[in-house]
Design an enzyme around this catalytic site. Sequence first.
Site, PDB file in Angstrom:
ATOM      1  N   CYS A  75      54.935  29.191  67.820  1.00  0.00           N
ATOM      2  CA  CYS A  75      55.595  29.168  66.764  1.00  0.00           C
ATOM      3  C   CYS A  75      55.037  30.590  66.176  1.00  0.00           C
ATOM      4  O   CYS A  75      53.409  30.092  65.866  1.00  0.00           O
ATOM      5  CB  CYS A  75      55.435  28.380  65.681  1.00  0.00           C
ATOM      6  SG  CYS A  75      56.161  28.588  63.925  1.00  0.00           S
ATOM      7  N   CYS A  89      52.830  28.675  63.284  1.00  0.00           N
ATOM      8  CA  CYS A  89      51.529  27.509  63.572  1.00  0.00           C
ATOM      9  C   CYS A  89      50.976  27.842  65.137  1.00  0.00           C
ATOM     10  O   CYS A  89      50.416  26.697  65.253  1.00  0.00           O
ATOM     11  CB  CYS A  89      52.334  25.839  63.293  1.00  0.00           C
ATOM     12  SG  CYS A  89      53.072  25.528  64.048  1.00  0.00           S
ATOM     13  N   CYS A 124      60.892  24.655  63.852  1.00  0.00           N
ATOM     14  CA  CYS A 124      59.256  24.384  63.809  1.00  0.00           C
ATOM     15  C   CYS A 124      58.613  23.214  63.672  1.00  0.00           C
ATOM     16  O   CYS A 124      59.339  22.952  62.390  1.00  0.00           O
ATOM     17  CB  CYS A 124      58.534  25.044  63.831  1.00  0.00           C
ATOM     18  SG  CYS A 124      56.450  24.257  64.364  1.00  0.00           S
ATOM     19  N   CYS A 169      55.238  22.915  61.567  1.00  0.00           N
ATOM     20  CA  CYS A 169      55.483  23.651  60.165  1.00  0.00           C
ATOM     21  C   CYS A 169      56.647  23.847  59.350  1.00  0.00           C
ATOM     22  O   CYS A 169      56.577  23.955  58.199  1.00  0.00           O
ATOM     23  CB  CYS A 169      54.496  24.936  60.183  1.00  0.00           C
ATOM     24  SG  CYS A 169      55.212  26.038  61.066  1.00  0.00           S
ATOM     25  N   CYS A 191      69.723  30.644  68.865  1.00  0.00           N
ATOM     26  CA  CYS A 191      69.813  32.142  68.643  1.00  0.00           C
ATOM     27  C   CYS A 191      67.942  32.334  67.131  1.00  0.00           C
ATOM     28  O   CYS A 191      68.482  31.844  66.578  1.00  0.00           O
ATOM     29  CB  CYS A 191      70.563  31.916  67.955  1.00  0.00           C
ATOM     30  SG  CYS A 191      70.963  33.885  67.016  1.00  0.00           S
TER      31      CYS A 191
END
Length: 124
Positions: A47, A50, A93, A96, A117
Site C-alpha cells: 500500500c 501505509c 487497504c 489505512c 483492478c
Amino acid sequence: GDRMNTPWLDKIASLTPETIKIIVDKGTEYPFSGQYNAVATHGTYLCRRCGWALFRANSQFHSGCGWPSFDHEISGRIARHPDPDGHRTEITCARCHGHLGHVFIGEHLTKNNLRHCVNAASID
C-alpha cells in the site's frame, strides 16, 4: 502531530497531489498511465499510503484493462465495500482504508475468476 496515534506509518505527507486524489479521494488514474502495467514475476506490492503488503507479484496478470490486475490478495489485507455507483465493489487497504480500485468476479480471465483492478498510484 495528530497522526502519531496511528500504529502504522502514514506516508500521506510524502504523496503527490495526484496520488492523494486517488488514494484519499477515491479517484482513478488514466488507463495505461501507471508504472505497473508490465506484469512482474516476483516481489510484493505494498500500500503506498501505509506500506502494508497487499498483493504478491505472482498473482498479477495481464488483463488488458490498463490497470495492474491481480487475481489473489494477501489474506486479510483487502477490504471490500459497495461502490457508490451501485454496481461495482471498491477495494481499499484493510489497514489505512486507502482506495486501491475495484474488484471484479466472473470475468473468467484466470482460474481464480477474480480481478483486483488496482490504480498503480495506490501501490509500491
